[in-house]
Design a protein around this motif. Structure first.
Motif, PDB file in Angstrom:
ATOM      1  N   MET A  42       0.831  -1.205   0.000  1.00  0.00           N
ATOM      2  CA  MET A  42       0.000   0.000   0.000  1.00  0.00           C
ATOM      3  C   MET A  42       0.871   1.261   0.000  1.00  0.00           C
ATOM      4  N   LEU A  43       1.890   1.274   0.831  1.00  0.00           N
ATOM      5  CA  LEU A  43       2.753   2.451   0.924  1.00  0.00           C
ATOM      6  C   LEU A  43       3.566   2.680  -0.344  1.00  0.00           C
ATOM      7  N   SER A  44       3.807   1.612  -1.102  1.00  0.00           N
ATOM      8  CA  SER A  44       4.516   1.779  -2.372  1.00  0.00           C
ATOM      9  C   SER A  44       3.676   2.577  -3.373  1.00  0.00           C
ATOM     10  N   LYS A  45       2.394   2.693  -3.099  1.00  0.00           N
ATOM     11  CA  LYS A  45       1.479   3.460  -3.953  1.00  0.00           C
ATOM     12  C   LYS A  45       1.117   4.804  -3.317  1.00  0.00           C
ATOM     13  N   SER A  46       1.930   5.263  -2.363  1.00  0.00           N
ATOM     14  CA  SER A  46       1.579   6.469  -1.614  1.00  0.00           C
ATOM     15  C   SER A  46       1.444   7.713  -2.494  1.00  0.00           C
ATOM     16  N   ARG A  47       2.039   7.714  -3.672  1.00  0.00           N
ATOM     17  CA  ARG A  47       1.885   8.860  -4.584  1.00  0.00           C
ATOM     18  C   ARG A  47       0.509   8.865  -5.250  1.00  0.00           C
ATOM     19  N   ASP A  48      -0.195   7.740  -5.147  1.00  0.00           N
ATOM     20  CA  ASP A  48      -1.548   7.626  -5.688  1.00  0.00           C
ATOM     21  C   ASP A  48      -2.447   7.082  -4.581  1.00  0.00           C
ATOM     22  N   PRO A  49      -2.920   7.965  -3.694  1.00  0.00           N
ATOM     23  CA  PRO A  49      -3.670   7.515  -2.522  1.00  0.00           C
ATOM     24  C   PRO A  49      -4.883   6.651  -2.834  1.00  0.00           C
ATOM     25  N   LEU A  50      -5.597   6.930  -3.928  1.00  0.00           N
ATOM     26  CA  LEU A  50      -6.757   6.100  -4.244  1.00  0.00           C
ATOM     27  C   LEU A  50      -6.331   4.698  -4.665  1.00  0.00           C
ATOM     28  N   ALA A  51      -5.181   4.556  -5.307  1.00  0.00           N
ATOM     29  CA  ALA A  51      -4.660   3.225  -5.635  1.00  0.00           C
ATOM     30  C   ALA A  51      -4.317   2.476  -4.352  1.00  0.00           C
ATOM     31  N   MET A  52      -3.799   3.199  -3.370  1.00  0.00           N
ATOM     32  CA  MET A  52      -3.477   2.595  -2.081  1.00  0.00           C
ATOM     33  C   MET A  52      -4.754   2.054  -1.426  1.00  0.00           C
ATOM     34  N   VAL A  53      -5.824   2.831  -1.478  1.00  0.00           N
ATOM     35  CA  VAL A  53      -7.101   2.396  -0.910  1.00  0.00           C
ATOM     36  C   VAL A  53      -7.659   1.209  -1.695  1.00  0.00           C
ATOM     37  N   ASP A  54      -7.536   1.238  -3.023  1.00  0.00           N
ATOM     38  CA  ASP A  54      -7.987   0.111  -3.844  1.00  0.00           C
ATOM     39  C   ASP A  54      -7.293  -1.177  -3.428  1.00  0.00           C
ATOM     40  N   ILE A  55      -5.983  -1.109  -3.213  1.00  0.00           N
ATOM     41  CA  ILE A  55      -5.221  -2.289  -2.786  1.00  0.00           C
ATOM     42  C   ILE A  55      -5.725  -2.771  -1.431  1.00  0.00           C
ATOM     43  N   GLY A  73     -16.187   8.839  -3.126  1.00  0.00           N
ATOM     44  CA  GLY A  73     -16.282   9.541  -1.853  1.00  0.00           C
ATOM     45  C   GLY A  73     -15.948   8.628  -0.682  1.00  0.00           C
ATOM     46  N   PHE A  74     -16.432   7.397  -0.728  1.00  0.00           N
ATOM     47  CA  PHE A  74     -16.119   6.419   0.318  1.00  0.00           C
ATOM     48  C   PHE A  74     -14.626   6.123   0.320  1.00  0.00           C
ATOM     49  N   ASN A  75     -14.066   5.910  -0.859  1.00  0.00           N
ATOM     50  CA  ASN A  75     -12.633   5.617  -0.962  1.00  0.00           C
ATOM     51  C   ASN A  75     -11.796   6.764  -0.412  1.00  0.00           C
ATOM     52  N   TYR A  76     -12.193   7.974  -0.689  1.00  0.00           N
ATOM     53  CA  TYR A  76     -11.464   9.133  -0.181  1.00  0.00           C
ATOM     54  C   TYR A  76     -11.531   9.176   1.348  1.00  0.00           C
ATOM     55  N   SER A  77     -12.697   8.860   1.901  1.00  0.00           N
ATOM     56  CA  SER A  77     -12.849   8.833   3.360  1.00  0.00           C
ATOM     57  C   SER A  77     -12.007   7.727   3.986  1.00  0.00           C
ATOM     58  N   VAL A  78     -11.928   6.579   3.322  1.00  0.00           N
ATOM     59  CA  VAL A  78     -11.073   5.495   3.814  1.00  0.00           C
ATOM     60  C   VAL A  78      -9.617   5.949   3.799  1.00  0.00           C
ATOM     61  N   MET A  79      -9.222   6.663   2.743  1.00  0.00           N
ATOM     62  CA  MET A  79      -7.855   7.166   2.637  1.00  0.00           C
ATOM     63  C   MET A  79      -7.515   8.041   3.850  1.00  0.00           C
ATOM     64  N   GLU A  80      -8.460   8.865   4.293  1.00  0.00           N
ATOM     65  CA  GLU A  80      -8.225   9.728   5.448  1.00  0.00           C
ATOM     66  C   GLU A  80      -8.069   8.942   6.744  1.00  0.00           C
ATOM     67  N   LYS A  81      -8.592   7.723   6.787  1.00  0.00           N
ATOM     68  CA  LYS A  81      -8.544   6.885   7.994  1.00  0.00           C
ATOM     69  C   LYS A  81      -7.454   5.819   7.934  1.00  0.00           C
ATOM     70  N   ILE A  82      -6.635   5.827   6.900  1.00  0.00           N
ATOM     71  CA  ILE A  82      -5.694   4.729   6.674  1.00  0.00           C
ATOM     72  C   ILE A  82      -4.721   4.547   7.843  1.00  0.00           C
ATOM     73  N   ASP A  83      -4.293   5.626   8.478  1.00  0.00           N
ATOM     74  CA  ASP A  83      -3.393   5.496   9.635  1.00  0.00           C
ATOM     75  C   ASP A  83      -4.074   4.732  10.770  1.00  0.00           C
ATOM     76  N   ASP A  84      -5.351   5.028  11.005  1.00  0.00           N
ATOM     77  CA  ASP A  84      -6.101   4.326  12.048  1.00  0.00           C
ATOM     78  C   ASP A  84      -6.298   2.863  11.676  1.00  0.00           C
ATOM     79  N   ILE A  85      -6.566   2.602  10.405  1.00  0.00           N
ATOM     80  CA  ILE A  85      -6.781   1.232   9.945  1.00  0.00           C
ATOM     81  C   ILE A  85      -5.516   0.404  10.110  1.00  0.00           C
ATOM     82  N   ILE A  86      -4.389   0.987   9.753  1.00  0.00           N
ATOM     83  CA  ILE A  86      -3.109   0.278   9.872  1.00  0.00           C
ATOM     84  C   ILE A  86      -2.744   0.065  11.337  1.00  0.00           C
TER      85      ILE A  86
END
Length: 96
Positions: A42-55, A73-86
């Protein structure tokens, strides 16, 4: 989507590292906590946050309203929570 206590217990039993409920309005899904190898991918795709969420969603999806995977919109919201998810921890740095 609503999940029964029985379903949640089954999800937890199959995913001992933990599961989380993500909700958006009336829709929801259950995802499992990503392992270290997946976090690295996921972090290897950090330049493309939506790709990171897709993975993340592709590899950690347990059950739920599948159309959430395609909801930008859901994917963007997940992206904002990725630190908590990890499970990102706070670290203190002290000069010695």
């Amino acid at each position: 989507m609503n999940f029964t206590a029985e379903q949640i217990n089954e999800f937890k039993a199959k995913n001992p590292d933990g599961v989380m409920l993500l909700t958006s309005g009336e829709k929801s899904c259950v995802v499992k906590k990503p392992n270290r190898a997946l976090v690295a991918l996921m972090l290897s795709k950090s330049r493309d946050p939506l790709a990171m969420v897709d993975i993340f969603l592709e590899n950690c999806w347990v059950d739920g309203d599948v159309d959430l995977k395609e909801d930008t919109g859901f994917n963007y919201s997940v992206m904002e929570k990725i630190d908590d998810i990890i499970g990102k921890k706070t670290v203190e740095l002290k000069n010695l």
